[in-house]
Design an enzyme around this catalytic site. Structure first.
Site, PDB file in Angstrom:
ATOM      1  N   ASP A 205      63.151 -52.520 131.806  1.00  0.00           N
ATOM      2  CA  ASP A 205      63.283 -52.331 130.360  1.00  0.00           C
ATOM      3  C   ASP A 205      63.622 -53.681 129.717  1.00  0.00           C
ATOM      4  OD1 ASP A 205      63.683 -51.343 127.830  1.00  0.00           O
ATOM      5  OD2 ASP A 205      65.516 -50.253 128.299  1.00  0.00           O
TER       6      ASP A 205
ATOM      7  N   ASP B 120      57.650 -51.709 126.143  1.00  0.00           N
ATOM      8  CA  ASP B 120      58.674 -52.558 126.756  1.00  0.00           C
ATOM      9  C   ASP B 120      59.317 -51.946 128.000  1.00  0.00           C
ATOM     10  OD1 ASP B 120      59.913 -50.544 125.320  1.00  0.00           O
ATOM     11  OD2 ASP B 120      61.575 -51.784 124.636  1.00  0.00           O
ATOM     12  N   GLU B 121      58.709 -50.884 128.557  1.00  0.00           N
ATOM     13  CA  GLU B 121      59.288 -50.219 129.728  1.00  0.00           C
ATOM     14  C   GLU B 121      58.204 -49.844 130.735  1.00  0.00           C
ATOM     15  OE1 GLU B 121      62.341 -46.998 128.801  1.00  0.00           O
ATOM     16  OE2 GLU B 121      61.272 -47.164 126.900  1.00  0.00           O
TER      17      GLU B 121
END
Length: 240
Positions: A9, A111-112
């Site tokens: 993350d 973003d993960e």
């Protein structure tokens, strides 16, 4: 061998990527260390904040409050407009890098991502030691930090990556669920949204442990078929 999942993350992704862009352009401050936000339109007092630095969050400035409210908390707030095309580039660079390392890779959001590490352990070794190397390599290559969560399923890996930030490695193995997760507030359980959380609190369920031990039949009266998954999640059980 037990299944091992990594969840990666990016820390305050839009803020971090904006910071990298500004530094590349010669800006003298790293806004990750300043009281700074990314917001829709810096000229509009009611522009909505989409990301905030850790120093800003400590003052209660965070998404999705508006700039007017944020500037009441700190009048010299640094405000940066979002650049979504640049964010996409930074995301793609990291994701492409990870795809080359791991055959079983799942991007979860911009973003993960999740990584199936079980079969890779014989190649890369101990998952915790490797996670430290990986997060440091991401920073070296791309200029932003990540948290890496490690667990025996996706739920626990995701929960682990949300523990203390930024630039941290956390584990939440099956045997750690009781001590590391169940004492957390119910709002922090992955998959429990704001409205669900409010309903649960009205039922006297304030912690994850409260939900883990709640009567299934009673919970079903309110949440129907979702009740089983909710109690499983509270016990760190996830079949995905």
């Amino acid at each position: 061998m037990k299944r091992i999942i990594l969840h990666i993350d990016v820390n305050s992704a839009f803020l971090s990527w904006s910071a990298v862009k500004l530094l590349e352009e010669g800006y003298k401050k790293d806004i990750r260390n300043e009281i700074a936000v990314v917001a829709g339109d810096p000229k509009k007092r009611h522009g909505i904040i989409v990301a905030a630095s850790i120093p800003a969050k400590k003052l209660g400035i965070k998404a999705p409050i508006n700039l007017y409210e944020a500037r009441r908390k700190y009048k010299d707030l640094i405000v940066v407009k979002p650049d979504y095309s640049y964010y996409y580039q930074k995301s793609k660079s990291m994701m492409d890098f990870l795809k080359k390392l791991f055959p079983e890779f799942q991007q979860y959001s911009i973003d993960e991502c999740f990584i199936e590490y079980t079969s890779m352990k014989r190649i890369y070794g101990d998952e915790v030691k490797f996670a430290y190397k990986l997060k440091d390599e991401i920073y070296k290559r791309f200029g932003f930090t990540v948290n890496v969560g490690i667990g025996n399923n996706k739920l626990c890996a995701k929960m682990a990556s949300d523990f203390e930030k930024p630039d941290k490695i956390h584990t939440l193995y099956d045997y750690e669920v009781d001590t590391k997760m169940k004492n957390l507030p119910i709002d922090e359980l992955f998959g429990i949204g704001k409205k669900t959380s409010e309903k649960l609190k009205q039922m006297g369920i304030k912690t994850i442990n409260d939900l883990a031990n709640y009567n299934l039949a009673s919970l079903k009266k309110v949440f129907k078929n979702l009740a089983i998954d909710m109690i499983n999640s509270a016990n760190g059980i996830n079949y995905d």
